[in-house]
Design an enzyme around this catalytic site. Structure first.
Site, PDB file in Angstrom:
ATOM      1  CB  CYS A  73      -0.915  -0.019   1.221  1.00  0.00           C
ATOM      2  SG  CYS A  73      -2.062   1.382   1.252  1.00  0.00           S
ATOM      3  CG  HIS A 164      -2.457  -1.831  -9.663  1.00  0.00           C
ATOM      4  ND1 HIS A 164      -3.254  -1.003  -8.910  1.00  0.00           N
ATOM      5  CD2 HIS A 164      -1.460  -2.255  -8.839  1.00  0.00           C
ATOM      6  CE1 HIS A 164      -2.747  -0.887  -7.693  1.00  0.00           C
ATOM      7  NE2 HIS A 164      -1.667  -1.648  -7.613  1.00  0.00           N
ATOM      8  CD  GLU A 213      -7.157   1.394  -2.941  1.00  0.00           C
ATOM      9  OE1 GLU A 213      -6.982   0.451  -2.155  1.00  0.00           O
ATOM     10  OE2 GLU A 213      -6.712   2.544  -2.766  1.00  0.00           O
ATOM     11  NE  ARG A 214      -6.655  -7.051  -4.114  1.00  0.00           N
ATOM     12  CZ  ARG A 214      -5.571  -7.834  -4.224  1.00  0.00           C
ATOM     13  NH1 ARG A 214      -5.643  -8.995  -4.877  1.00  0.00           N
ATOM     14  NH2 ARG A 214      -4.410  -7.429  -3.743  1.00  0.00           N
ATOM     15  CB  CYS A 222      -4.705   3.736  -5.439  1.00  0.00           C
ATOM     16  SG  CYS A 222      -4.060   2.050  -5.433  1.00  0.00           S
ATOM     17  N   GLY A 225      -1.393   2.138  -7.291  1.00  0.00           N
ATOM     18  CA  GLY A 225      -2.149   2.335  -8.527  1.00  0.00           C
ATOM     19  C   GLY A 225      -1.590   3.465  -9.377  1.00  0.00           C
TER      20      GLY A 225
END
Ligand SMILES: N[C@H](CCC[C@H](N)C(=O)O)C(=O)O
Length: 279
Positions: A73, A164, A213-214, A222, A225
């Site tokens: 993250c 992603h 987001e998942r 993100c 991302g």
């Protein structure tokens, strides 16, 4: 049991952080679901545990709002660095954080005792279709057609330690992301689900990005991302390798530099409030 927490955000991607350097947090999946709720909990995109590490300065574990554990993250790791430096736990401006996607290097920019921003070596992007993972029968997924809910999109898939799918569109502001986001997230081509970035290329060093987001839905930013988006933009010829690219997210800007063998991310890390919660 009463437990203290710190609420922090990176470009509006907000998590509830627990210092687990001395004491573990049991059932993190359950608590992420309960505490992330913005009406019945503290409110956030998930929780982050700051744990001891035998191979780095500390270890980060993050859980999405649905309780699923993410392997990396970007916005959270900047806040972890901020917390560790400002709390005195790791009084270093160049530190290493263990994640489920390997050990990441952080370089902190400070003003006095305050961390203003953090630069992270996010590591090498993974492009192998099966490694991301996807079920495409391809070596890599570059500008490839994918039918989602009856409409065809062109997608580029990149892993930054987490999966992603990057979609380049003429504009993203009017995108029905609450409808289309889950359809990408749960698409049959993504066996571990997927984080999806919807990108409008403003110019060669400037992107606008929205993200579904998942495990957390639309977030205001993100980090992994944004890195995946710039890697995909370089691969598709929209951006230049080695250049700083400003990615405009709902909650702020990230500066991403894809230098080929690795990707650098720079952004703010902000403490919102501290508190205690009954677990
Ligand atoms: N939802 C992601 C984890 C959080 C990533 C994002 N918040 C970031 O800043 O990189 C996943 O399940 O892979």
């Amino acid at each position: 049991m009463k437990r203290s927490f710190v609420k922090m955000q990176g470009c509006g991607n907000d998590y509830i952080y627990f210092d687990c350097l001395e004491e573990e947090l049991p059932q993190p999946e359950k608590w992420s679901r309960k505490l992330s709720d913005r009406h019945f909990g503290i409110g956030g995109d998930g929780i982050v545990l700051i744990c001891p590490s035998e191979t780095a300065d500390a270890k980060m574990r993050m859980f999405n709002a649905d309780g699923s554990e993410g392997k990396m993250c970007g916005n959270a790791i900047r806040c972890v660095g901020k917390y560790l430096y400002e709390s005195g736990a790791v009084p270093k401006k160049d530190m290493w954080i263990e994640t489920l996607s390997g050990i990441k290097r952080l370089i902190l920019t400070t003003s006095g005792s305050q961390v203003l921003s953090v630069t992270v070596d996010m590591g090498s992007p993974i492009l192998g279709a099966s490694e991301i993972p996807t079920l495409f029968n391809l070596d890599t997924v570059l500008d490839h057609p994918l039918k989602v809910n009856g409409q065809e999109y062109r997608v580029t898939c990149v892993s930054m330690g987490n999966p992603h799918c990057v979609v380049f569109l003429n504009e993203v502001e009017s995108l029905p992301i609450v409808t289309i986001g889950p359809q990408f997230e749960n698409h049959s081509m993504f066996p571990e689900r997927i984080n999806t970035e919807f990108i409008h290329v403003i110019r060669r060093n400037e992107l606008r990005m929205r993200v579904w987001e998942r495990g957390s839905g639309e977030t205001w930013a993100c980090g992994t991302g944004a890195c995946a988006a710039v890697v995909a933009a370089v691969l598709n010829g929209y951006c230049d390798e080695g250049a700083d690219v400003t990615v405009h997210l709902n909650g702020g800007d990230l500066i991403i530099r894809d230098v080929g063998e690795t990707v650098w991310m720079t952004g703010a890390a902000v403490k919102v409030f501290e508190g205690t919660v009954e677990l």
